[in-house]
Design a protein around this motif. Structure first.
Motif, PDB file in Angstrom:
ATOM      1  N   LEU A 149     -26.450 -81.129  44.685  1.00 14.13           N
ATOM      2  CA  LEU A 149     -27.398 -81.705  43.748  1.00 14.13           C
ATOM      3  C   LEU A 149     -28.122 -82.885  44.388  1.00 14.13           C
ATOM      4  O   LEU A 149     -29.343 -83.011  44.282  1.00 14.13           O
ATOM      5  CB  LEU A 149     -26.673 -82.134  42.467  1.00 14.13           C
ATOM      6  CG  LEU A 149     -27.522 -82.709  41.356  1.00 14.13           C
ATOM      7  CD1 LEU A 149     -28.551 -81.697  40.887  1.00 14.13           C
ATOM      8  CD2 LEU A 149     -26.641 -83.139  40.192  1.00 14.13           C
ATOM      9  N   ARG A 150     -27.382 -83.725  45.078  1.00 14.64           N
ATOM     10  CA  ARG A 150     -28.000 -84.878  45.747  1.00 14.64           C
ATOM     11  C   ARG A 150     -29.006 -84.419  46.801  1.00 14.64           C
ATOM     12  O   ARG A 150     -30.088 -84.986  46.938  1.00 14.64           O
ATOM     13  CB  ARG A 150     -26.918 -85.746  46.392  1.00 14.64           C
ATOM     14  CG  ARG A 150     -26.109 -86.519  45.409  1.00 14.64           C
ATOM     15  CD  ARG A 150     -25.147 -87.443  46.126  1.00 14.64           C
ATOM     16  NE  ARG A 150     -24.192 -87.961  45.186  1.00 14.64           N
ATOM     17  CZ  ARG A 150     -22.906 -88.088  45.413  1.00 14.64           C
ATOM     18  NH1 ARG A 150     -22.404 -87.730  46.572  1.00 14.64           N
ATOM     19  NH2 ARG A 150     -22.102 -88.576  44.496  1.00 14.64           N
ATOM     20  N   ALA A 151     -28.644 -83.387  47.562  1.00 16.56           N
ATOM     21  CA  ALA A 151     -29.554 -82.867  48.592  1.00 16.56           C
ATOM     22  C   ALA A 151     -30.814 -82.300  47.954  1.00 16.56           C
ATOM     23  O   ALA A 151     -31.926 -82.503  48.464  1.00 16.56           O
ATOM     24  CB  ALA A 151     -28.845 -81.797  49.427  1.00 16.56           C
ATOM     25  N   GLU A 152     -30.658 -81.581  46.851  1.00 12.34           N
ATOM     26  CA  GLU A 152     -31.814 -81.009  46.152  1.00 12.34           C
ATOM     27  C   GLU A 152     -32.733 -82.104  45.622  1.00 12.34           C
ATOM     28  O   GLU A 152     -33.953 -82.026  45.751  1.00 12.34           O
ATOM     29  CB  GLU A 152     -31.336 -80.104  45.007  1.00 12.34           C
ATOM     30  CG  GLU A 152     -32.432 -79.359  44.307  1.00 12.34           C
ATOM     31  CD  GLU A 152     -33.202 -78.419  45.216  1.00 12.34           C
ATOM     32  OE1 GLU A 152     -34.430 -78.281  45.002  1.00 12.34           O
ATOM     33  OE2 GLU A 152     -32.602 -77.832  46.134  1.00 12.34           O
ATOM     34  N   ARG A 201     -37.772 -85.319  46.161  1.00 11.82           N
ATOM     35  CA  ARG A 201     -38.424 -86.624  46.374  1.00 11.82           C
ATOM     36  C   ARG A 201     -39.295 -86.598  47.618  1.00 11.82           C
ATOM     37  O   ARG A 201     -40.416 -87.121  47.630  1.00 11.82           O
ATOM     38  CB  ARG A 201     -37.367 -87.722  46.485  1.00 11.82           C
ATOM     39  CG  ARG A 201     -36.747 -88.101  45.176  1.00 11.82           C
ATOM     40  CD  ARG A 201     -35.755 -89.219  45.331  1.00 11.82           C
ATOM     41  NE  ARG A 201     -35.147 -89.542  44.053  1.00 11.82           N
ATOM     42  CZ  ARG A 201     -34.006 -90.188  43.933  1.00 11.82           C
ATOM     43  NH1 ARG A 201     -33.328 -90.576  45.002  1.00 11.82           N
ATOM     44  NH2 ARG A 201     -33.532 -90.455  42.742  1.00 11.82           N
ATOM     45  N   GLN A 202     -38.774 -85.984  48.691  1.00 12.66           N
ATOM     46  CA  GLN A 202     -39.554 -85.892  49.929  1.00 12.66           C
ATOM     47  C   GLN A 202     -40.808 -85.069  49.700  1.00 12.66           C
ATOM     48  O   GLN A 202     -41.898 -85.408  50.172  1.00 12.66           O
ATOM     49  CB  GLN A 202     -38.711 -85.268  51.049  1.00 12.66           C
ATOM     50  CG  GLN A 202     -37.655 -86.176  51.599  1.00 12.66           C
ATOM     51  CD  GLN A 202     -36.779 -85.469  52.629  1.00 12.66           C
ATOM     52  OE1 GLN A 202     -36.861 -84.260  52.806  1.00 12.66           O
ATOM     53  NE2 GLN A 202     -35.928 -86.241  53.301  1.00 12.66           N
ATOM     54  N   LYS A 222     -48.120 -86.863  47.739  1.00  9.54           N
ATOM     55  CA  LYS A 222     -48.859 -88.104  47.471  1.00  9.54           C
ATOM     56  C   LYS A 222     -49.609 -88.542  48.720  1.00  9.54           C
ATOM     57  O   LYS A 222     -50.728 -89.039  48.640  1.00  9.54           O
ATOM     58  CB  LYS A 222     -47.922 -89.216  47.005  1.00  9.54           C
ATOM     59  CG  LYS A 222     -47.430 -89.041  45.598  1.00  9.54           C
ATOM     60  CD  LYS A 222     -46.526 -90.207  45.224  1.00  9.54           C
ATOM     61  CE  LYS A 222     -45.948 -90.013  43.812  1.00  9.54           C
ATOM     62  NZ  LYS A 222     -45.035 -91.103  43.448  1.00  9.54           N
ATOM     63  N   ARG A 223     -48.984 -88.394  49.902  1.00  8.10           N
ATOM     64  CA  ARG A 223     -49.640 -88.798  51.155  1.00  8.10           C
ATOM     65  C   ARG A 223     -50.869 -87.967  51.450  1.00  8.10           C
ATOM     66  O   ARG A 223     -51.828 -88.448  52.010  1.00  8.10           O
ATOM     67  CB  ARG A 223     -48.657 -88.695  52.318  1.00  8.10           C
ATOM     68  CG  ARG A 223     -47.623 -89.791  52.333  1.00  8.10           C
ATOM     69  CD  ARG A 223     -46.787 -89.725  53.587  1.00  8.10           C
ATOM     70  NE  ARG A 223     -45.411 -90.045  53.206  1.00  8.10           N
ATOM     71  CZ  ARG A 223     -44.334 -89.546  53.770  1.00  8.10           C
ATOM     72  NH1 ARG A 223     -44.441 -88.678  54.745  1.00  8.10           N
ATOM     73  NH2 ARG A 223     -43.145 -89.902  53.378  1.00  8.10           N
TER      74      ARG A 223
END
Length: 116
Positions: free
Chosen positions: A98-101, A106-107, A113-114
């Motif tokens: 879950l943390r990796a997902e 987020r990335q 956005k960039r």
């Protein structure tokens, strides 16, 4: 009277006991004993074996509950804790994925956005 480590002569009485508001036992034979300064009544196995007894700890208090007669649906803390532990294990094992997902999402958002 026979205790865990002693045996002594003691006065015996027949009493009626009310445990909670709806549970009562009549003509219970009891023995007089020195229980200590903080104790006035000791519930023995003779009473406990008549029904179902549970002592549980809540967030702010301890709850004592007792019912006579015993009903056929037992309280099984062992099964409850197995189920709880299994759920906690699954949550913990899925946690790294879950943390990796979440990190990937987020990335991906920051890349979008960039580009704008």
């Amino acid at each position: 009277m026979r205790g865990a480590h002693t045996e002594q002569l003691s006065n015996r009485y027949f009493i009626d006991v009310v445990i909670l508001e709806s549970v009562g036992i009549t003509r219970l034979q009891v023995a007089e004993a020195e229980l200590g300064a903080d104790l006035i009544f000791l519930i023995g196995m003779d009473i406990m074996s008549l029904g179902d007894l549970a002592l549980t700890r809540g967030p702010d208090n301890t709850i004592f509950t007792f019912r006579i007669p015993s009903i056929e649906k037992p309280i099984d803390f062992g099964e409850e804790i197995k189920s709880y532990n299994s759920a906690m294990k699954q949550a913990h094992e899925s946690s790294p994925n879950l943390r990796a997902e979440i990190a990937k999402q987020r990335q991906s958002r920051s890349k979008k956005k960039r580009k704008k």
